[in-house]
Design an enzyme around this catalytic site. Structure first.
Site, PDB file in Angstrom:
ATOM      1  N   CYS A  87      45.297  31.630  46.307  1.00 36.89           N
ATOM      2  CA  CYS A  87      45.522  33.013  45.559  1.00 36.89           C
ATOM      3  C   CYS A  87      46.690  33.655  46.087  1.00 36.89           C
ATOM      4  O   CYS A  87      46.863  33.955  47.330  1.00 36.89           O
ATOM      5  CB  CYS A  87      44.265  33.862  45.768  1.00 36.89           C
ATOM      6  N   GLU A 117      51.765  26.935  36.731  1.00 34.63           N
ATOM      7  CA  GLU A 117      50.872  26.279  37.664  1.00 34.63           C
ATOM      8  C   GLU A 117      49.448  26.103  37.342  1.00 34.63           C
ATOM      9  O   GLU A 117      48.861  27.296  37.083  1.00 34.63           O
ATOM     10  CB  GLU A 117      51.473  26.692  38.918  1.00 34.63           C
ATOM     11  N   CYS A 141      51.539  39.717  45.699  1.00 33.38           N
ATOM     12  CA  CYS A 141      51.616  38.354  44.638  1.00 33.38           C
ATOM     13  C   CYS A 141      52.941  37.466  44.468  1.00 33.38           C
ATOM     14  O   CYS A 141      53.704  38.394  43.869  1.00 33.38           O
ATOM     15  CB  CYS A 141      50.610  38.617  43.600  1.00 33.38           C
ATOM     16  N   CYS A 166      52.063  42.916  40.978  1.00 34.12           N
ATOM     17  CA  CYS A 166      50.966  43.570  42.324  1.00 34.12           C
ATOM     18  C   CYS A 166      51.716  42.888  43.661  1.00 34.12           C
ATOM     19  O   CYS A 166      52.462  41.721  43.599  1.00 34.12           O
ATOM     20  CB  CYS A 166      49.621  42.468  42.387  1.00 34.12           C
ATOM     21  N   GLY A 174      50.065  34.861  35.813  1.00 37.95           N
ATOM     22  CA  GLY A 174      49.532  35.794  34.749  1.00 37.95           C
ATOM     23  C   GLY A 174      48.319  36.593  34.772  1.00 37.95           C
ATOM     24  O   GLY A 174      47.439  36.281  35.423  1.00 37.95           O
ATOM     25  N   GLU A 175      48.352  37.561  33.983  1.00 41.36           N
ATOM     26  CA  GLU A 175      47.194  38.525  33.720  1.00 41.36           C
ATOM     27  C   GLU A 175      46.477  38.136  32.376  1.00 41.36           C
ATOM     28  O   GLU A 175      47.197  38.082  31.269  1.00 41.36           O
ATOM     29  CB  GLU A 175      47.528  39.931  33.671  1.00 41.36           C
ATOM     30  N   CYS A 195      54.362  36.995  35.627  1.00 41.28           N
ATOM     31  CA  CYS A 195      53.427  37.955  35.137  1.00 41.28           C
ATOM     32  C   CYS A 195      54.070  39.501  35.380  1.00 41.28           C
ATOM     33  O   CYS A 195      55.078  39.468  36.158  1.00 41.28           O
ATOM     34  CB  CYS A 195      52.301  38.142  36.269  1.00 41.28           C
ATOM     35  N   SER A 240      39.445  41.922  39.749  1.00 41.05           N
ATOM     36  CA  SER A 240      40.099  42.085  41.137  1.00 41.05           C
ATOM     37  C   SER A 240      40.254  43.588  41.559  1.00 41.05           C
ATOM     38  O   SER A 240      40.818  44.307  40.946  1.00 41.05           O
ATOM     39  CB  SER A 240      41.608  41.643  41.089  1.00 41.05           C
ATOM     40  N   SER A 288      39.642  36.263  34.980  1.00 41.77           N
ATOM     41  CA  SER A 288      39.715  37.118  36.304  1.00 41.77           C
ATOM     42  C   SER A 288      40.798  38.200  35.573  1.00 41.77           C
ATOM     43  O   SER A 288      41.872  37.610  35.243  1.00 41.77           O
ATOM     44  CB  SER A 288      40.234  36.561  37.449  1.00 41.77           C
TER      45      SER A 288
HETATM   46  S1  SF4 Z   1      49.214  37.193  38.737  1.00 46.10           S
HETATM   47 FE1  SF4 Z   1      47.396  38.776  39.015  1.00 46.10          FE
HETATM   48  S2  SF4 Z   1      47.825  39.276  41.056  1.00 46.10           S
HETATM   49 FE2  SF4 Z   1      49.602  38.614  40.477  1.00 46.10          FE
HETATM   50  S3  SF4 Z   1      50.929  40.009  39.631  1.00 46.10           S
HETATM   51 FE3  SF4 Z   1      49.712  39.141  37.905  1.00 46.10          FE
HETATM   52  S4  SF4 Z   1      47.993  40.317  37.786  1.00 46.10           S
HETATM   53 FE4  SF4 Z   1      48.749  40.843  39.726  1.00 46.10          FE
END
Ligand code: SF4
Length: 338
Positions: free
Chosen positions: A331, A92, A119, A116, A159-160, A112, A214, A191
């Site tokens: 977010c 997205e 999320c 977290c 995603g990270e 991801c 973060s 980020s």
């Molecule tokens: S997208 Fe970002 S906030 Fe969400 S689980 Fe992955 S690292 Fe964590």
């Protein structure tokens, strides 16, 4: 299956041309066709010699990207684009209109692996890494949706980014290439939740992008409950890496701090955060919590009081306006659903 030519940076394409016994200089013209003209086949590249087109066509493909499903927020005009890339991998992007300029938020992975707890993307798990061409395709789609062009770009979607860093880095090089979109790296922010080795790599690199980290919670114990990656990269190690990054780059860093009502937004939490980032050239973005279910965090009195404590301590602080929560585009809400 042939790889997509749009997964190559210009220097990689030059290398390939050279390996094929062709002039490296054709790469610039090919890039112009791909990114300025949106070429959908090698046949479009009329000014590229036939033998170069044939050689590239034998090695690479130009896959058509799926059209994005679009939703528009009735509250603030935020647009969410949902792509289903090869194999159904969801990704997205969000187009965020601002008073003066429009920003785009891109995904780096489908889902991801970080998990977290706050999320929606984390709840999906990792489907797969996105390829450079799938990241830049999101940019192209956002650009078409942004009236007046895009002023900035953030890698804060699904995603990270630092766990798919090689592909994200290539996408950054392609997006900023002078023969392509020429989008300045200085207007891109990546980020991370805190992948220490990549923060260190970035400190030593010559990329001009901005770094956002973060924090989520300034206390290690609370952060462990919210960010599983804390077990691998404790906040103390992340902040130490950020200090080195700022020193070596002489750059400002952005900290993202999600405000969870009654959990990490007390005056004591603010003091802990102030102590944690003391001496770092930074700006703190306070983000009212958005639950994955779409219950947006309001700009509560507690959030305002938290911000005032940071400001009083001399910390540049911005309390972010929530955007796109009615279409699950804020977010923490991206979960590949429309
Ligand atoms: S997208 Fe970002 S906030 Fe969400 S689980 Fe992955 S690292 Fe964590």
């Amino acid at each position: 299956m042939k790889p997509d030519i749009r997964d190559l940076t210009r220097s990689e394409l030059e290398e390939k041309l050279s390996a094929l016994g062709l002039k490296r200089t054709h790469a610039g013209r090919v890039f112009e066709y791909l990114y300025r003209q949106g070429a959908v086949s090698f046949g479009w590249m009329a000014a590229v010699p036939e033998k170069v087109r044939a050689a590239l066509g034998a090695e690479y493909a130009l896959f058509p990207f799926p059209a994005a499903e679009k939703r528009v927020s009735l509250i603030d005009g935020t647009k969410k684009l949902l792509f289903r890339f090869c194999g159904g991998a969801p990704a997205e992007s969000v187009v965020l209109p601002g008073k003066y300029r429009t920003a785009a938020c891109l995904s780096s992975q489908a889902g991801c692996a970080c998990g977290c707890t706050f999320c929606a993307t984390g709840a999906l798990g990792l489907k797969r890494d996105l390829k450079p061409s799938e990241i830049t395709a999101q940019f192209a789609a956002c650009l078409r949706q942004a009236r007046g062009g895009l002023g900035s770009l953030v890698f804060m979607g699904m995603g990270e980014p630092f766990l798919n860093w090689e592909n994200v880095k290539k996408a950054i090089l392609i997006l900023s290439d002078g023969r392509g979109w020429n989008f300045p790296q200085s207007r891109m922010t990546v980020s991370t939740v805190g992948i220490v080795p990549v923060i260190e790599e970035l400190a030593a690199s010559d990329l001009k992008i901005k770094l956002a980290v973060s924090v989520v919670a300034a206390g290690e114990a609370l952060r462990s409950k919210l960010v599983p990656l804390q077990a691998r990269y404790p906040l103390s190690a992340v902040i130490a890496a950020v200090r080195r990054y700022c020193r070596e780059r002489r750059a400002l860093v952005f900290f993202e701090y999600i405000l969870f009502d009654g959990l990490n937004d007390s005056p004591a939490d603010a003091e802990e955060l102030i102590e944690l980032i003391e001496g770092i050239d930074c700006r703190v973005n306070l983000i009212p919590c958005n639950s994955p279910a779409g219950r947006g965090g309001a700009r509560s009195q507690r959030a305002g009081a938290f911000q005032q404590l940071l400001i009083a301590a001399g910390v540049r602080t911005y309390l972010r306006l929530e955007k796109g929560s009615d279409i699950l585009a804020a977010c923490g809400q991206l979960a590949g659903k429309q």
